[in-house]
Design a protein around this motif. Structure first.
Motif, PDB file in Angstrom:
ATOM      1  N   GLU A  14       0.857  -1.184   0.000  1.00  9.76           N
ATOM      2  CA  GLU A  14       0.000   0.000   0.000  1.00  9.76           C
ATOM      3  C   GLU A  14       0.893   1.235   0.000  1.00  9.76           C
ATOM      4  OE1 GLU A  14      -2.625  -3.161   1.301  1.00  9.76           O
ATOM      5  OE2 GLU A  14      -0.809  -2.498   2.293  1.00  9.76           O
ATOM      6  N   TRP A  15       0.371   2.329  -0.524  1.00 12.05           N
ATOM      7  CA  TRP A  15       1.063   3.620  -0.445  1.00 12.05           C
ATOM      8  C   TRP A  15       0.166   4.595   0.316  1.00 12.05           C
ATOM      9  CZ3 TRP A  15      -1.769   7.614  -2.320  1.00 12.05           C
ATOM     10  CH2 TRP A  15      -2.690   7.357  -3.343  1.00 12.05           C
ATOM     11  N   ILE A  16       0.793   5.670   0.846  1.00  7.87           N
ATOM     12  CA  ILE A  16       0.053   6.711   1.541  1.00  7.87           C
ATOM     13  C   ILE A  16       0.651   8.065   1.168  1.00  7.87           C
ATOM     14  CG2 ILE A  16       1.444   6.488   3.638  1.00  7.87           C
ATOM     15  CD1 ILE A  16      -1.180   7.116   5.229  1.00  7.87           C
ATOM     16  N   ARG A  17      -0.241   9.011   0.891  1.00  5.10           N
ATOM     17  CA  ARG A  17       0.162  10.390   0.581  1.00  5.10           C
ATOM     18  C   ARG A  17      -0.492  11.306   1.604  1.00  5.10           C
ATOM     19  NH1 ARG A  17      -2.033  11.087  -4.331  1.00  5.10           N
ATOM     20  NH2 ARG A  17      -3.794  12.304  -3.612  1.00  5.10           N
ATOM     21  N   VAL A  18       0.312  11.939   2.440  1.00 10.34           N
ATOM     22  CA  VAL A  18      -0.190  12.798   3.506  1.00 10.34           C
ATOM     23  C   VAL A  18      -0.425  14.207   2.968  1.00 10.34           C
ATOM     24  CG1 VAL A  18       0.332  13.782   5.768  1.00 10.34           C
ATOM     25  CG2 VAL A  18       1.009  11.431   5.246  1.00 10.34           C
ATOM     26  N   GLU A  19      -1.614  14.742   3.298  1.00 10.92           N
ATOM     27  CA  GLU A  19      -1.965  16.117   2.957  1.00 10.92           C
ATOM     28  C   GLU A  19      -2.557  16.752   4.206  1.00 10.92           C
ATOM     29  OE1 GLU A  19      -4.450  16.228  -0.537  1.00 10.92           O
ATOM     30  OE2 GLU A  19      -2.918  15.268  -1.776  1.00 10.92           O
ATOM     31  N   GLY A  20      -1.705  17.428   4.988  1.00 12.60           N
ATOM     32  CA  GLY A  20      -2.155  18.007   6.251  1.00 12.60           C
ATOM     33  C   GLY A  20      -2.418  16.912   7.266  1.00 12.60           C
ATOM     34  N   ASP A  21      -3.646  16.903   7.836  1.00 15.99           N
ATOM     35  CA  ASP A  21      -4.020  15.879   8.812  1.00 15.99           C
ATOM     36  C   ASP A  21      -4.760  14.708   8.161  1.00 15.99           C
ATOM     37  OD1 ASP A  21      -2.895  17.256  10.942  1.00 15.99           O
ATOM     38  OD2 ASP A  21      -4.722  18.411  11.301  1.00 15.99           O
ATOM     39  N   GLU A  22      -4.844  14.748   6.844  1.00 18.21           N
ATOM     40  CA  GLU A  22      -5.514  13.682   6.101  1.00 18.21           C
ATOM     41  C   GLU A  22      -4.510  13.002   5.179  1.00 18.21           C
ATOM     42  OE1 GLU A  22      -9.929  15.739   5.997  1.00 18.21           O
ATOM     43  OE2 GLU A  22      -8.758  15.720   4.168  1.00 18.21           O
ATOM     44  N   ALA A  23      -4.903  11.835   4.681  1.00 14.28           N
ATOM     45  CA  ALA A  23      -4.019  11.105   3.778  1.00 14.28           C
ATOM     46  C   ALA A  23      -4.848  10.268   2.817  1.00 14.28           C
ATOM     47  CB  ALA A  23      -3.077  10.209   4.568  1.00 14.28           C
ATOM     48  N   PHE A  24      -4.306  10.078   1.634  1.00 11.89           N
ATOM     49  CA  PHE A  24      -4.884   9.192   0.629  1.00 11.89           C
ATOM     50  C   PHE A  24      -4.106   7.896   0.647  1.00 11.89           C
ATOM     51  CE2 PHE A  24      -6.200  13.350  -0.664  1.00 11.89           C
ATOM     52  CZ  PHE A  24      -7.473  13.166  -1.180  1.00 11.89           C
ATOM     53  N   VAL A  25      -4.815   6.771   0.442  1.00  8.23           N
ATOM     54  CA  VAL A  25      -4.211   5.437   0.491  1.00  8.23           C
ATOM     55  C   VAL A  25      -4.632   4.668  -0.757  1.00  8.23           C
ATOM     56  CG1 VAL A  25      -4.100   3.255   1.774  1.00  8.23           C
ATOM     57  CG2 VAL A  25      -4.299   5.427   3.018  1.00  8.23           C
ATOM     58  N   GLY A  26      -3.691   3.908  -1.306  1.00  6.62           N
ATOM     59  CA  GLY A  26      -3.984   3.048  -2.449  1.00  6.62           C
ATOM     60  C   GLY A  26      -2.993   1.904  -2.487  1.00  6.62           C
TER      61      GLY A  26
END
Length: 124
Positions: A14-26
């Protein structure tokens, strides 16, 4: 194999991209290539607060079904609804339009425990 340097990775692909206090996962480009043609993505955990390593959904390819594991603790805020009609977006654009969930991070420091691009490349 595409492994963007700005993302963090898990050994489960899995990967994670942090944007502030949120993150996208795929899932990674490597993972989607190993799975083959993705035909269905399921996530029934929207609204749930999960821990690192918890299963947040499943991804189904022509020959297999795989569980998806959360790389960081947090609340699952959103499922990428575009995948309901076009699950193949995970194959075509795993780091962009093929993201799977957006989460609210419980502890941003957990990101430091994940693999960087070079470490991930070393395991694939």
């Amino acid at each position: 194999m595409n492994v963007p340097a700005e993302l963090k990775y898990t050994k489960e692909h899995e990967w994670i991209r942090v944007e502030g206090d949120e993150a996208f996962v795929g899932i990674t480009d490597y993972a989607q290539s190993q799975l083959g043609d993705i035909v269905f993505v399921e996530c029934e955990t929207v609204g749930d607060t999960l821990e690192v390593g918890d299963t947040f959904g499943t991804i189904e390819a022509v020959k297999t079904v795989s569980e998806l594991y959360l790389p960081a603790s947090g609340e699952v805020l959103e499922f990428n609804e575009a995948l309901e009609d076009e699950p193949e977006l995970v194959n075509k654009d795993p780091y962009g339009k093929g993201w799977i969930v957006k989460i609210s991070l419980a502890d941003k420091s957990q990101i430091n425990d994940l693999l960087d691009a070079e470490a991930y490349k070393a395991i694939i």
